[in-house]
Enzyme design. Structure first.
Site, PDB file in Angstrom:
ATOM      1  N   ASP A 133       0.805  -1.222   0.000  1.00  0.00           N
ATOM      2  CA  ASP A 133       0.000   0.000   0.000  1.00  0.00           C
ATOM      3  C   ASP A 133       0.835   1.267   0.000  1.00  0.00           C
ATOM      4  O   ASP A 133       0.464   2.277   0.591  1.00  0.00           O
ATOM      5  CB  ASP A 133      -0.969   0.010   1.200  1.00  0.00           C
TER       6      ASP A 133
ATOM      7  N   LYS B 121       1.978   2.010  -5.303  1.00  0.00           N
ATOM      8  CA  LYS B 121       2.638   1.493  -6.511  1.00  0.00           C
ATOM      9  C   LYS B 121       1.831   1.784  -7.771  1.00  0.00           C
ATOM     10  O   LYS B 121       2.382   2.078  -8.829  1.00  0.00           O
ATOM     11  CB  LYS B 121       2.850  -0.025  -6.377  1.00  0.00           C
TER      12      LYS B 121
ATOM     13  N   GLY C  30      -4.536  -4.174  -3.850  1.00  0.00           N
ATOM     14  CA  GLY C  30      -5.556  -3.146  -4.038  1.00  0.00           C
ATOM     15  C   GLY C  30      -4.838  -1.859  -4.348  1.00  0.00           C
ATOM     16  O   GLY C  30      -4.204  -1.282  -3.487  1.00  0.00           O
ATOM     17  N   HIS C  31      -4.870  -1.434  -5.601  1.00  0.00           N
ATOM     18  CA  HIS C  31      -4.124  -0.248  -6.018  1.00  0.00           C
ATOM     19  C   HIS C  31      -5.112   0.850  -6.386  1.00  0.00           C
ATOM     20  O   HIS C  31      -5.873   0.710  -7.331  1.00  0.00           O
ATOM     21  CB  HIS C  31      -3.195  -0.589  -7.182  1.00  0.00           C
TER      22      HIS C  31
ATOM     23  N   GLN D  63       1.947  -6.195  -3.585  1.00  0.00           N
ATOM     24  CA  GLN D  63       2.519  -6.454  -2.255  1.00  0.00           C
ATOM     25  C   GLN D  63       3.856  -5.711  -2.102  1.00  0.00           C
ATOM     26  O   GLN D  63       4.014  -4.678  -2.706  1.00  0.00           O
ATOM     27  CB  GLN D  63       2.657  -7.968  -2.000  1.00  0.00           C
TER      28      GLN D  63
END
Ligand code: IMO
Ligand code: MG
Length: 423
Positions: free
Chosen positions: A14, A17, A41-42, A222
């Site tokens: 988080d 990225k 989750g981006h 990640q």
């Protein structure tokens, strides 16, 4: 021949990225995901619209970059189809731009049930996202996994039914809910048909793109400290989100890699269990969480928050060969009057700048901090480093001196354009 840029998380995930990839996608003709699955989750804000990307590389949002899901990804087709639909609703031309590896392993509902079962049984909980990531990688390495290409073989139904029966036996024995065999078979035949146009041999495709001199960006998921080998095992994910996983998850060679962008926040966060040296379990940590909106994109869990840990950052730089840092959330940290960053650990009365993922070491390490001036004011409009207030420049300079690594990108706000690029 063109070289690929790689974007990697340097802490526990988080870090932002997706934003780096989205920025590089202005120039990139290809964006690739190599590892992980929909545990990622981006979040990317484009013209006031918030996109929560889980499987498709964020680069697709540029509407011209080819988005490739590599062989190292574990793929939940239902989630992927939902993401495709969401993007199409926002007029993203997915059909022209998405490619999925035929060798990626498929996540089935029994993987999610197994994930819950294993977590329930664990004495020391990991706090997984319950998306079946670990069990899907277990099947891959145990050699009973079903790959995307297998869904198009004549014996797919037979193989899948056998696999469901095996997993149901294990689930039933553990007193966990079992899976509906007929429903899964019907659903996955449908998913396979929907995804077929996107499926291809991405290894050959990516090498063709490089030979055609196309600029490529690999979007890591990640992060370094969640790596199965280099992270805080066992509180990690089940893949190698570090540079090695980028190679095995795409088929690119070490020689194909150019710049490596290490992404960090001006503070830090972690979701799930495990050691976290700079965690602030007080109102300061709560304030970081509030100001930085530190709640999981996927699970909505409140993230644990703390100051930036430069000791672990150096480790991440070494492991991944990071040559550029992308420092996000400078606007968030600048709202504090003063803030801190950890430049050493005190372990049993001895100060060290060497990092180790040994659990005992991390649990006994006390952060040694340097304090910085905050109150940056509104920096969201700053487009050059020189426009930043001196206090913000001082923080960036310290990070560069400490790590020996250039801070090339500085995030100054949530919107796409709130990013300083230093040449
Ligand atoms: P992005 O790509 C933050 C964490 C989970 C849990 C551990 C194992 O958004 O940075 P898993 O479901 O992978 O078996 O969970 O890893 N985790 C993440 N934390 N960001 C992520 O991805 C994460 N993906 C997994 O919270 O502690
Ligand atoms: Mg995330």
């Amino acid at each position: 021949m063109s070289k690929a840029s790689v974007v990697l998380g340097c802490f526990y995930g988080d870090e932002g990225k997706g934003r780096t990839t989205d920025y590089l996608a202005q120039f990139a003709e290809v964006a690739v995901r190599a590892t992980g699955g929909n545990n990622a989750g981006h979040t990317i804000n484009v013209n006031g619209v918030k996109f929560a990307m889980r499987l498709i590389p964020s680069g697709i949002l540029s509407n011209k970059t080819m988005a490739v899901i590599g062989n190292g990804v574990v793929l939940n087709p239902e989630v992927l189809i939902g993401e495709i639909k969401m993007l199409k609703e926002h007029d993203i031309d997915v059909d022209s731009h998405l490619k999925i590896s035929d060798k990626a392993h498929v996540i089935f509902p029994y993987h999610c049930n197994m994930d819950v079962m294993l977590e329930n049984k664990r004495a020391n909980k990991i706090g997984t996202t319950k998306n079946g990531i670990g069990p899907a990688y277990c099947d891959k390495f145990e050699r009973s996994g079903i790959r995307v290409e297998d869904m198009y073989k004549a014996n797919f139904e037979e193989v899948l039914r056998h696999q469901i029966q095996v997993k149901n036996e294990q689930l039933a024995a553990a007193g966990e809910p079992i899976c509906d065999e007929d429903a899964i078979v019907a659903d996955y035949k449908e998913y396979a048909a929907i995804l077929k146009p996107y499926v291809t041999d991405t290894v050959t495709l990516l090498h063709r793109y490089l030979k055609e001199d196309k600029y490529m960006v690999v979007e890591g998921a990640q992060a370094t400290l969640l790596d199965i080998d280099f992270g805080s095992y066992p509180y990690v994910t089940s893949s190698n989100p570090t540079i090695g996983g980028i190679l095995t998850g795409t088929g690119l060679s070490a020689r194909d890699i150019g710049d490596v962008y290490g992404v960090i926040k001006a503070y830090s966060s972690r979701v799930g269990e495990g050691p976290y040296v700079t965690e602030l379990k007080d109102e300061v940590g709560d304030r970081i969480r509030d100001l930085g909106h530190e709640y999981g994109t996927v699970t909505k869990r409140p993230r644990r928050c703390g100051w930036l840990d430069l000791v672990s950052l150096k480790y991440a730089i070494d492991i991944n060969g990071v040559n550029y840092i992308n420092l996000n959330h400078m606007d968030t940290i600048g709202q504090f009057d003063t803030f801190k960053a950890c430049y050493a650990y005190e372990v049993n009365g001895v100060e060290t700048q060497d990092f180790s993922t040994n659990e005992e070491f991390l649990n006994s390490a006390k952060p040694v901090y340097k304090e910085f001036e905050g109150n940056f004011g509104d920096i969201s409009g700053c487009r050059t480093f020189e426009e930043l207030p001196k206090a913000a420049q001082d923080y960036v300079n310290f990070i560069e001196e400490y790590t020996g690594c250039k801070v090339k990108l500085i995030g100054t706000g949530a919107e796409r354009e709130c990013m300083i690029v230093r040449e």
